[in-house]
Write a protein that holds these residues in place. Structure first.
Motif, PDB file in Angstrom:
ATOM      1  N   LEU A 101       0.861  -1.222  -0.062  1.00 47.05           N
ATOM      2  CA  LEU A 101       0.025  -0.107   0.236  1.00 47.05           C
ATOM      3  C   LEU A 101       0.729   1.348   0.059  1.00 47.05           C
ATOM      4  CD1 LEU A 101      -2.753  -1.091   2.619  1.00 47.05           C
ATOM      5  CD2 LEU A 101      -3.028  -0.767   0.201  1.00 47.05           C
ATOM      6  N   ARG A 102       1.914   1.358   0.529  1.00 51.32           N
ATOM      7  CA  ARG A 102       2.885   2.291   0.862  1.00 51.32           C
ATOM      8  C   ARG A 102       3.442   2.518  -0.698  1.00 51.32           C
ATOM      9  NH1 ARG A 102       4.750   0.002   5.571  1.00 51.32           N
ATOM     10  NH2 ARG A 102       3.773   0.910   7.379  1.00 51.32           N
ATOM     11  N   SER A 103       3.961   1.648  -1.111  1.00 48.92           N
ATOM     12  CA  SER A 103       4.376   1.864  -2.726  1.00 48.92           C
ATOM     13  C   SER A 103       3.375   2.339  -3.590  1.00 48.92           C
ATOM     14  CB  SER A 103       4.847   0.343  -3.058  1.00 48.92           C
ATOM     15  OG  SER A 103       6.070  -0.158  -2.323  1.00 48.92           O
ATOM     16  N   LEU A 104       2.131   1.911  -3.542  1.00 51.04           N
ATOM     17  CA  LEU A 104       1.095   2.468  -4.317  1.00 51.04           C
ATOM     18  C   LEU A 104       0.838   3.902  -3.898  1.00 51.04           C
ATOM     19  CD1 LEU A 104      -1.784  -0.378  -4.402  1.00 51.04           C
ATOM     20  CD2 LEU A 104      -0.049   0.180  -6.107  1.00 51.04           C
ATOM     21  N   ILE A 105       0.780   4.278  -2.866  1.00 47.36           N
ATOM     22  CA  ILE A 105       0.585   5.507  -2.566  1.00 47.36           C
ATOM     23  C   ILE A 105       1.773   6.463  -2.969  1.00 47.36           C
ATOM     24  CG2 ILE A 105       0.493   7.330  -0.594  1.00 47.36           C
ATOM     25  CD1 ILE A 105      -0.904   4.941   0.928  1.00 47.36           C
ATOM     26  N   LEU A 106       3.012   5.801  -2.974  1.00 51.51           N
ATOM     27  CA  LEU A 106       4.070   6.753  -3.274  1.00 51.51           C
ATOM     28  C   LEU A 106       4.312   6.710  -4.937  1.00 51.51           C
ATOM     29  CD1 LEU A 106       6.733   5.884  -0.742  1.00 51.51           C
ATOM     30  CD2 LEU A 106       5.423   7.787  -0.834  1.00 51.51           C
ATOM     31  N   GLY A 107       3.231   5.994  -5.709  1.00 48.42           N
ATOM     32  CA  GLY A 107       3.340   5.740  -6.939  1.00 48.42           C
ATOM     33  C   GLY A 107       4.489   5.073  -7.718  1.00 48.42           C
ATOM     34  N   VAL A 108       5.097   4.067  -7.001  1.00 45.83           N
ATOM     35  CA  VAL A 108       5.941   3.412  -7.379  1.00 45.83           C
ATOM     36  C   VAL A 108       5.036   2.300  -8.314  1.00 45.83           C
ATOM     37  CG1 VAL A 108       7.461   1.237  -6.863  1.00 45.83           C
ATOM     38  CG2 VAL A 108       7.179   3.203  -5.320  1.00 45.83           C
ATOM     39  N   GLU A 109       5.930   1.774  -9.509  1.00 47.20           N
ATOM     40  CA  GLU A 109       5.374   0.966 -10.672  1.00 47.20           C
ATOM     41  C   GLU A 109       5.668  -0.338  -9.940  1.00 47.20           C
ATOM     42  OE1 GLU A 109       5.909  -0.476 -15.257  1.00 47.20           O
ATOM     43  OE2 GLU A 109       6.945   1.669 -14.488  1.00 47.20           O
ATOM     44  N   LEU A 110       4.611  -1.100  -9.428  1.00 45.52           N
ATOM     45  CA  LEU A 110       4.882  -2.330  -8.820  1.00 45.52           C
ATOM     46  C   LEU A 110       4.383  -3.300 -10.089  1.00 45.52           C
ATOM     47  CD1 LEU A 110       2.871  -1.764  -5.687  1.00 45.52           C
ATOM     48  CD2 LEU A 110       5.409  -1.993  -6.095  1.00 45.52           C
ATOM     49  N   ARG A 111       5.625  -4.369  -9.986  1.00 46.65           N
ATOM     50  CA  ARG A 111       5.273  -5.572 -11.010  1.00 46.65           C
ATOM     51  C   ARG A 111       5.246  -6.814 -10.381  1.00 46.65           C
ATOM     52  NH1 ARG A 111      10.019  -3.435 -15.278  1.00 46.65           N
ATOM     53  NH2 ARG A 111       8.942  -1.362 -15.734  1.00 46.65           N
ATOM     54  N   PRO A 112       4.758  -8.023 -10.952  1.00 49.63           N
ATOM     55  CA  PRO A 112       4.605  -9.152 -10.337  1.00 49.63           C
ATOM     56  C   PRO A 112       6.188  -9.606 -10.139  1.00 49.63           C
ATOM     57  CG  PRO A 112       3.351  -9.016 -12.196  1.00 49.63           C
ATOM     58  CD  PRO A 112       3.808  -7.868 -12.250  1.00 49.63           C
ATOM     59  N   ARG A 113       6.363 -10.296  -8.891  1.00 48.50           N
ATOM     60  CA  ARG A 113       7.700 -10.825  -8.370  1.00 48.50           C
ATOM     61  C   ARG A 113       8.113 -11.945  -9.525  1.00 48.50           C
ATOM     62  NH1 ARG A 113       7.895 -14.052  -3.135  1.00 48.50           N
ATOM     63  NH2 ARG A 113       6.877 -15.492  -4.411  1.00 48.50           N
ATOM     64  N   PRO A 114       9.234 -11.938  -9.860  1.00 47.46           N
ATOM     65  CA  PRO A 114       9.550 -12.840 -10.934  1.00 47.46           C
ATOM     66  C   PRO A 114       9.475 -14.497 -10.336  1.00 47.46           C
ATOM     67  CG  PRO A 114      11.320 -11.062 -10.784  1.00 47.46           C
ATOM     68  CD  PRO A 114      10.431 -10.779  -9.778  1.00 47.46           C
ATOM     69  N   PRO A 115       9.345 -15.347 -11.121  1.00 50.40           N
ATOM     70  CA  PRO A 115       9.288 -16.699 -10.479  1.00 50.40           C
ATOM     71  C   PRO A 115      10.724 -17.116  -9.791  1.00 50.40           C
ATOM     72  CG  PRO A 115       8.861 -16.812 -13.009  1.00 50.40           C
ATOM     73  CD  PRO A 115       9.351 -15.231 -12.545  1.00 50.40           C
ATOM     74  N   ASP A 116      10.541 -18.121  -8.865  1.00 50.86           N
ATOM     75  CA  ASP A 116      11.682 -18.286  -8.188  1.00 50.86           C
ATOM     76  C   ASP A 116      12.876 -18.964  -9.056  1.00 50.86           C
ATOM     77  OD1 ASP A 116      10.456 -17.462  -5.774  1.00 50.86           O
ATOM     78  OD2 ASP A 116       9.789 -19.572  -5.252  1.00 50.86           O
ATOM     79  N   THR A 117      12.464 -19.478 -10.193  1.00 51.07           N
ATOM     80  CA  THR A 117      13.427 -20.000 -10.933  1.00 51.07           C
ATOM     81  C   THR A 117      14.052 -18.953 -11.935  1.00 51.07           C
ATOM     82  OG1 THR A 117      11.632 -20.222 -12.710  1.00 51.07           O
ATOM     83  CG2 THR A 117      12.300 -22.281 -11.064  1.00 51.07           C
ATOM     84  N   TYR A 118      13.760 -17.637 -11.825  1.00 53.14           N
ATOM     85  CA  TYR A 118      14.065 -16.825 -12.757  1.00 53.14           C
ATOM     86  C   TYR A 118      15.789 -16.463 -12.377  1.00 53.14           C
ATOM     87  CZ  TYR A 118      14.387 -12.001 -15.039  1.00 53.14           C
ATOM     88  OH  TYR A 118      14.367 -10.826 -15.981  1.00 53.14           O
ATOM     89  N   ALA A 119      16.305 -16.338 -11.632  1.00 54.48           N
ATOM     90  CA  ALA A 119      17.785 -16.338 -11.237  1.00 54.48           C
ATOM     91  C   ALA A 119      18.667 -17.427 -11.774  1.00 54.48           C
ATOM     92  CB  ALA A 119      18.205 -16.142  -9.720  1.00 54.48           C
ATOM     93  N   ALA A 120      17.988 -18.685 -11.386  1.00 55.91           N
ATOM     94  CA  ALA A 120      18.702 -19.848 -12.144  1.00 55.91           C
ATOM     95  C   ALA A 120      18.591 -19.755 -13.540  1.00 55.91           C
ATOM     96  CB  ALA A 120      18.058 -21.190 -11.635  1.00 55.91           C
ATOM     97  N   LEU A 121      17.517 -19.298 -14.164  1.00 57.51           N
ATOM     98  CA  LEU A 121      17.387 -19.242 -15.600  1.00 57.51           C
ATOM     99  C   LEU A 121      18.262 -18.168 -16.103  1.00 57.51           C
ATOM    100  CD1 LEU A 121      15.788 -19.621 -18.293  1.00 57.51           C
ATOM    101  CD2 LEU A 121      14.164 -17.940 -17.640  1.00 57.51           C
ATOM    102  N   LEU A 122      18.624 -16.961 -15.515  1.00 52.05           N
ATOM    103  CA  LEU A 122      19.501 -15.969 -15.767  1.00 52.05           C
ATOM    104  C   LEU A 122      20.983 -16.734 -15.831  1.00 52.05           C
ATOM    105  CD1 LEU A 122      18.053 -12.500 -14.330  1.00 52.05           C
ATOM    106  CD2 LEU A 122      18.220 -13.444 -16.800  1.00 52.05           C
ATOM    107  N   ARG A 123      21.382 -17.179 -14.932  1.00 48.55           N
ATOM    108  CA  ARG A 123      22.650 -17.691 -14.766  1.00 48.55           C
ATOM    109  C   ARG A 123      22.814 -18.953 -16.112  1.00 48.55           C
ATOM    110  NH1 ARG A 123      21.361 -17.829  -9.338  1.00 48.55           N
ATOM    111  NH2 ARG A 123      20.874 -20.207  -9.494  1.00 48.55           N
ATOM    112  N   GLU A 124      21.952 -19.577 -16.307  1.00 51.44           N
ATOM    113  CA  GLU A 124      21.966 -20.633 -17.262  1.00 51.44           C
ATOM    114  C   GLU A 124      22.084 -19.841 -18.585  1.00 51.44           C
ATOM    115  OE1 GLU A 124      22.446 -24.371 -18.488  1.00 51.44           O
ATOM    116  OE2 GLU A 124      22.217 -23.793 -16.495  1.00 51.44           O
ATOM    117  N   LEU A 125      21.376 -18.887 -18.752  1.00 51.06           N
ATOM    118  CA  LEU A 125      21.201 -18.231 -20.124  1.00 51.06           C
ATOM    119  C   LEU A 125      22.606 -17.471 -20.296  1.00 51.06           C
ATOM    120  CD1 LEU A 125      17.698 -16.882 -20.394  1.00 51.06           C
ATOM    121  CD2 LEU A 125      18.829 -18.534 -21.763  1.00 51.06           C
ATOM    122  N   SER A 126      23.177 -17.097 -19.169  1.00 49.09           N
ATOM    123  CA  SER A 126      24.685 -16.264 -19.071  1.00 49.09           C
ATOM    124  C   SER A 126      25.659 -17.417 -19.653  1.00 49.09           C
ATOM    125  CB  SER A 126      25.073 -15.725 -17.984  1.00 49.09           C
ATOM    126  OG  SER A 126      26.314 -15.163 -17.786  1.00 49.09           O
ATOM    127  N   ALA A 127      25.420 -18.810 -19.006  1.00 51.10           N
ATOM    128  CA  ALA A 127      26.316 -19.574 -19.425  1.00 51.10           C
ATOM    129  C   ALA A 127      26.447 -20.200 -20.878  1.00 51.10           C
ATOM    130  CB  ALA A 127      26.265 -21.066 -18.468  1.00 51.10           C
TER     131      ALA A 127
END
Length: 95
Positions: free
Chosen positions: A28-54
């Motif tokens: 709610l504080r973020s909404l009030i401050l006008g922060v653009e909120l996005r859904p949290r990336p899936p838990d596998t996102y960091a692992a996917l980025l590491r794999e794509l980097s490799a």
């Protein structure tokens, strides 16, 4: 400050906060401050980025070798194609 919500509104607010990976108060504080909120990336996102980097690193190594030799062996092209296909599967399976 109090806010009155009906059950449907409260449920919607809770789902939105969970999707953003935040508790209700920070959400709610973020909404009030006008922060653009996005859904949290899936838990596998960091692992996917590491794999794509490799995979990208492997493709760069193949490209470097090909540039140095001034030709590409079929096995090198096949390896690069396999890496791109693997990357595509990882992205597709993660979402």
């Amino acid at each position: 400050m109090s806010v009155w919500l009906n059950d449907a509104e409260l449920d919607h607010l809770r789902r939105q906060a969970v999707a953003a990976g935040l508790g209700m108060d920070p959400f709610l504080r973020s909404l009030i401050l006008g922060v653009e909120l996005r859904p949290r990336p899936p838990d596998t996102y960091a692992a996917l980025l590491r794999e794509l980097s490799a995979i990208g690193n492997n493709i760069n190594q193949i490209a470097h070798t090909v540039n140095a030799q001034k030709y590409a062996a079929d096995s090198q092209v096949d390896r690069a194609v396999a890496l791109v296909q693997r990357a595509w599967r990882l992205v597709k399976d993660s979402f």
